[in-house]
Design a protein around this motif. Structure first.
Motif, PDB file in Angstrom:
ATOM      1  N   ASN A 171       0.849  -1.188   0.000  1.00  0.00           N
ATOM      2  CA  ASN A 171       0.000   0.000   0.000  1.00  0.00           C
ATOM      3  C   ASN A 171       0.890   1.246   0.000  1.00  0.00           C
ATOM      4  N   LYS A 172       0.296   2.398   0.169  1.00  0.00           N
ATOM      5  CA  LYS A 172       1.075   3.641   0.035  1.00  0.00           C
ATOM      6  C   LYS A 172       2.061   3.850   1.182  1.00  0.00           C
ATOM      7  N   HIS A 173       1.891   3.113   2.270  1.00  0.00           N
ATOM      8  CA  HIS A 173       2.828   3.219   3.394  1.00  0.00           C
ATOM      9  C   HIS A 173       3.836   2.067   3.417  1.00  0.00           C
ATOM     10  N   PHE A 174       3.460   0.955   2.824  1.00  0.00           N
ATOM     11  CA  PHE A 174       4.225  -0.288   2.959  1.00  0.00           C
ATOM     12  C   PHE A 174       4.520  -0.812   1.550  1.00  0.00           C
ATOM     13  N   ARG A 175       5.704  -0.481   1.061  1.00  0.00           N
ATOM     14  CA  ARG A 175       6.086  -0.847  -0.311  1.00  0.00           C
ATOM     15  C   ARG A 175       6.786  -2.204  -0.298  1.00  0.00           C
ATOM     16  N   VAL A 176       6.410  -3.081  -1.216  1.00  0.00           N
ATOM     17  CA  VAL A 176       6.936  -4.448  -1.249  1.00  0.00           C
ATOM     18  C   VAL A 176       7.560  -4.734  -2.615  1.00  0.00           C
ATOM     19  N   TYR A 177       8.819  -5.112  -2.611  1.00  0.00           N
ATOM     20  CA  TYR A 177       9.501  -5.596  -3.812  1.00  0.00           C
ATOM     21  C   TYR A 177       9.476  -7.126  -3.808  1.00  0.00           C
ATOM     22  N   THR A 178       9.794  -7.739  -4.933  1.00  0.00           N
ATOM     23  CA  THR A 178       9.935  -9.193  -4.981  1.00  0.00           C
ATOM     24  C   THR A 178      11.380  -9.552  -5.293  1.00  0.00           C
ATOM     25  N   ASN A 179      11.785 -10.733  -4.834  1.00  0.00           N
ATOM     26  CA  ASN A 179      13.146 -11.226  -5.047  1.00  0.00           C
ATOM     27  C   ASN A 179      13.087 -12.753  -5.066  1.00  0.00           C
ATOM     28  N   PRO A 180      13.561 -13.409  -6.129  1.00  0.00           N
ATOM     29  CA  PRO A 180      13.484 -14.875  -6.195  1.00  0.00           C
ATOM     30  C   PRO A 180      14.523 -15.598  -5.352  1.00  0.00           C
ATOM     31  N   ASP A 181      15.470 -14.853  -4.765  1.00  0.00           N
ATOM     32  CA  ASP A 181      16.572 -15.466  -4.012  1.00  0.00           C
ATOM     33  C   ASP A 181      16.137 -15.708  -2.565  1.00  0.00           C
ATOM     34  N   LEU A 182      15.366 -16.775  -2.348  1.00  0.00           N
ATOM     35  CA  LEU A 182      14.838 -17.067  -1.019  1.00  0.00           C
ATOM     36  C   LEU A 182      15.956 -17.365  -0.026  1.00  0.00           C
ATOM     37  N   ILE A 183      16.986 -18.065  -0.477  1.00  0.00           N
ATOM     38  CA  ILE A 183      18.113 -18.362   0.415  1.00  0.00           C
ATOM     39  C   ILE A 183      18.751 -17.069   0.912  1.00  0.00           C
ATOM     40  N   GLY A 184      19.073 -16.172  -0.004  1.00  0.00           N
ATOM     41  CA  GLY A 184      19.732 -14.927   0.366  1.00  0.00           C
ATOM     42  C   GLY A 184      18.880 -14.053   1.268  1.00  0.00           C
TER      43      GLY A 184
END
Length: 345
Positions: A171-184
């Motif tokens: 949302n406008k306060h909580f920005r979320v990116y994605t990353n496929p590197d689950l281990i890292g």
């Protein structure tokens, strides 16, 4: 909108429940305390963990795990790693369909050396899983609950699962990116707690910014070394779940790991620290797991080693600093050479 079961009613579980409820989801927040549940439902507060914060009415607190899970589409695990298996063993007996499993817990299990996503996959059969993801990044519960700008990473080995988590939280306060590197992402989020204990210890010992900067920088180097050995992309450690989380946890009084280290630096014992804080200090248990894992994989982690000696073998913080400063001469970036494949999406 979805019904989401949030398992763990501490500060972080409550703060993430605020985010989800603010996005219109029905949140069933599970915890063990009847008194706490009654307070949340009657007053819309959780003053033990987030004083003076008004909770959205979309959050319903329950003490019956089945009440939380019944009809839910997703489960968010925010319990300490030492309680993770116990909770998951109960969850698997109560669900009869595949659910999305998300976690925001940061730690590695001593003995097995498993990350939280691996514990979930061990305890929850594939027929009950519609994806497993981790949510991690620089995010103090106290600030998230006040709707202050926060940015985190959603990570899963399945890109669609990571995007689904992103959609639930963003949302406008909580920005979320994605990353496929689950281990890292999981290694960075877990091991930064070790370095935060060390950063707090430097303050307790009376050292200044030079010492803290050195500890954070060299701490990130050894986190990256271990992560690469485990198959992580080193670039992940320059991101939100690596450097970002390390900065916020090593420099803020909100960090319980920093506070624990600060008390140790001032001469208190581990037992005194835990007694006074009255909360889980995840970095202590993670230090043991990382120490074991480093020895097993033959990865050099001098800061982790010295903190292990302080926490588990009664070594004084002053002696640990002397050992670190007196090590043989080294090249700064040895063992951290990037590979061509590290730059691929």
């Amino acid at each position: 909108m979805s019904k989401i079961a949030v398992l763990g009613s501490g500060s972080w579980g409550t703060a993430l429940s605020i985010v989800l409820a603010s996005n219109g989801h029905d949140v069933y927040l599970w915890g063990r305390s009847e008194e706490q549940a009654n307070e949340i439902n009657a007053n819309h507060t959780n003053n033990r963990y987030l004083p003076d914060i008004k909770l959205p009415e979309g959050i319903k607190a329950v003490t019956d795990l089945n009440d939380s899970l019944e009809g839910a589409e997703a489960v968010l695990l925010v319990v300490p790693t030492k309680a993770m298996r116990e909770v998951l063993k109960k969850v698997t007996t109560l669900i009869d369909r595949p659910l999305l499993f998300m976690h925001a817990s940061k730690g590695i299990e001593p003995g097995t050396h498993l990350r939280v996503s691996e514990i979930i996959e061990e305890e929850i059969p594939g027929s009950q899983r519609a994806g497993v993801a981790a949510l991690s990044g620089p995010s103090h519960a106290e600030e998230v609950s006040l709707y202050q700008p926060t940015t985190v990473t959603s990570s899963s080995s399945d890109p669609e699962t990571a995007k689904r988590v992103q959609d639930l939280f963003m949302n406008k306060h909580f920005r979320v990116y994605t990353n496929p590197d689950l281990i890292g992402v999981e290694i960075g989020g877990s091991l930064k707690n070790i370095i935060a204990i060390g950063a707090g210890m430097t303050n307790g010992l009376g050292y200044g910014d030079n010492a803290k900067a050195a500890l954070m920088t060299r701490g990130l180097a050894e986190i990256t070394r271990l992560g690469m050995k485990m198959g992580a992309n080193p670039l992940t450690f320059a991101g939100l779940s690596g450097l970002g989380d390390l900065i916020v946890t090593c420099t803020s009084v909100h960090s319980r790991n920093w506070r624990a280290g600060n008390m140790l630096g001032k001469g208190k014992s581990v037992e005194e620290v835990l007694s006074e804080m009255g909360m889980v200090v995840e970095g202590i248990r993670t230090t043991q797991a990382a120490y074991e894992l480093a020895r097993k994989l033959e990865v050099e982690m001098p800061i982790t080693n010295e903190l292990y000696e302080v926490l588990f073998n009664d070594k004084s913080p002053e002696e640990a600093v002397t050992e670190l400063m007196g090590r043989v001469k080294k090249h700064e970036v040895e063992d951290l050479k990037l590979r061509k494949d590290d730059f691929k999406e």
